[in-house]
Design a protein around this motif. Sequence first.
Motif, mmCIF file in Angstrom:
data_model
loop_
_atom_site.group_PDB
_atom_site.id
_atom_site.type_symbol
_atom_site.label_atom_id
_atom_site.label_comp_id
_atom_site.label_asym_id
_atom_site.label_seq_id
_atom_site.Cartn_x
_atom_site.Cartn_y
_atom_site.Cartn_z
ATOM 1 N N VAL A 47 0.842 -1.208 0.000
ATOM 2 C CA VAL A 47 0.000 0.000 0.000
ATOM 3 C C VAL A 47 0.872 1.250 0.000
ATOM 4 O O VAL A 47 0.656 2.181 -0.782
ATOM 5 N N ALA A 48 1.884 1.287 0.873
ATOM 6 C CA ALA A 48 2.763 2.460 0.961
ATOM 7 C C ALA A 48 3.481 2.715 -0.358
ATOM 8 O O ALA A 48 3.722 3.881 -0.732
ATOM 9 N N SER A 49 3.800 1.653 -1.099
ATOM 10 C CA SER A 49 4.530 1.809 -2.358
ATOM 11 C C SER A 49 3.718 2.573 -3.398
ATOM 12 O O SER A 49 4.278 3.121 -4.346
ATOM 13 N N GLY A 50 2.413 2.621 -3.219
ATOM 14 C CA GLY A 50 1.574 3.400 -4.131
ATOM 15 C C GLY A 50 1.580 4.883 -3.833
ATOM 16 O O GLY A 50 0.935 5.658 -4.566
ATOM 17 N N PHE A 51 2.304 5.302 -2.792
ATOM 18 C CA PHE A 51 2.352 6.713 -2.388
ATOM 19 C C PHE A 51 3.810 7.145 -2.224
ATOM 20 O O PHE A 51 4.287 7.354 -1.110
ATOM 21 N N PRO A 52 4.554 7.288 -3.334
ATOM 22 C CA PRO A 52 5.979 7.630 -3.233
ATOM 23 C C PRO A 52 6.232 8.985 -2.582
ATOM 24 O O PRO A 52 7.332 9.227 -2.089
ATOM 25 N N HIS A 53 5.236 9.858 -2.569
ATOM 26 C CA HIS A 53 5.395 11.164 -1.923
ATOM 27 C C HIS A 53 4.844 11.173 -0.501
ATOM 28 O O HIS A 53 4.725 12.233 0.110
ATOM 29 N N GLY A 54 4.517 10.008 0.005
ATOM 30 C CA GLY A 54 4.102 9.904 1.393
ATOM 31 C C GLY A 54 2.617 9.664 1.561
ATOM 32 O O GLY A 54 1.796 10.075 0.736
ATOM 33 N N ILE A 55 2.270 8.985 2.658
ATOM 34 C CA ILE A 55 0.879 8.716 3.017
ATOM 35 C C ILE A 55 0.752 8.892 4.523
ATOM 36 O O ILE A 55 1.650 8.527 5.283
ATOM 37 N N GLN A 56 -0.360 9.462 4.961
ATOM 38 C CA GLN A 56 -0.561 9.676 6.395
ATOM 39 C C GLN A 56 -0.567 8.337 7.137
ATOM 40 O O GLN A 56 -1.054 7.325 6.627
ATOM 41 N N ILE A 57 -0.045 8.373 8.350
ATOM 42 C CA ILE A 57 0.078 7.144 9.139
ATOM 43 C C ILE A 57 -1.272 6.441 9.273
ATOM 44 O O ILE A 57 -1.388 5.230 9.027
ATOM 45 N N THR A 58 -2.310 7.190 9.663
ATOM 46 C CA THR A 58 -3.603 6.548 9.882
ATOM 47 C C THR A 58 -4.242 6.107 8.575
ATOM 48 O O THR A 58 -4.946 5.092 8.546
ATOM 49 N N LYS A 59 -4.010 6.837 7.491
ATOM 50 C CA LYS A 59 -4.559 6.423 6.202
ATOM 51 C C LYS A 59 -3.923 5.117 5.745
ATOM 52 O O LYS A 59 -4.602 4.222 5.224
ATOM 53 N N LEU A 60 -2.621 4.995 5.946
ATOM 54 C CA LEU A 60 -1.940 3.755 5.587
ATOM 55 C C LEU A 60 -2.464 2.602 6.424
ATOM 56 O O LEU A 60 -2.742 1.506 5.898
ATOM 57 N N ALA A 61 -2.614 2.821 7.722
ATOM 58 C CA ALA A 61 -3.116 1.766 8.599
ATOM 59 C C ALA A 61 -4.524 1.339 8.182
ATOM 60 O O ALA A 61 -4.822 0.141 8.091
ATOM 61 N N PHE A 62 -5.399 2.310 7.903
ATOM 62 C CA PHE A 62 -6.780 2.006 7.525
ATOM 63 C C PHE A 62 -6.830 1.258 6.196
ATOM 64 O O PHE A 62 -7.527 0.245 6.062
ATOM 65 N N THR A 63 -6.070 1.754 5.208
ATOM 66 C CA THR A 63 -6.102 1.151 3.876
ATOM 67 C C THR A 63 -5.574 -0.278 3.905
ATOM 68 O O THR A 63 -6.089 -1.162 3.209
ATOM 69 N N ALA A 64 -4.540 -0.509 4.724
ATOM 70 C CA ALA A 64 -3.952 -1.843 4.807
ATOM 71 C C ALA A 64 -4.686 -2.746 5.794
ATOM 72 O O ALA A 64 -4.392 -3.944 5.877
#
Length: 211
Positions: A152-169
């Motif tokens: 999931v994080a690899s789809g956001f090379p410019h960064g992703i919010q911590i909680t958004k990453l947790a929720f999406t994954a």
Amino acid sequence: MTGVRQVVTRSPDRRVGFASCPWFRSDPIEYESLLERDFVRLALLDLQISSISEQPFVLDLGELGAYTPDFLLKGPSLKTVVEVKPKVFADNRRNASRLKRAGELLRQEGYRFMVATEEYIHADKRHVRAGILLRHARSHLSVEVTARVIAVASGFPHGIQITKLAFTAGVPKSTVLHLVARRQLRIAPSFILDDSELVYPIGGCDGHLHA
């Protein structure tokens, strides 16, 4: 330069111990003061650093005696010798002259030399946040969970919010912090852990994460 001496020596005036970090190296990193411990915590989270050696050699300073630096940090483009010392001691007459001479000799050998005082290590209390991050590193994740979060994080090379990453994954925030502490995701060097802070895949496009 001569060989390594024993690192951890007990003293009533110092706090000595070991930083266990099996994801970084097999044996614990030894420290001889709380300031050294805090420095090690910062170093473990710096992706430029791939090797930390304690008291790596003894340097002959001539008439100023022998000098043993605290740490040697290495990485693909890094070779830095570090002295960790409270500013009041680093700046006194005896130590200032010894550290100046050590820096001159080390630079001649191709090393960068750094005196890390509490002003650097404790700046903005980031050592406290580094300690919190590294506590998350002690947990264990399955290969499947790790792979899912990193994907999931690899789809956001410019960064992703911590909680958004947790929720999406579909994982708790602590899982994201675990992967940051284990050097499988990146975060800005301030180590701010608010929900809205950005984390980055390794090799992301931010270009300014580590000083």
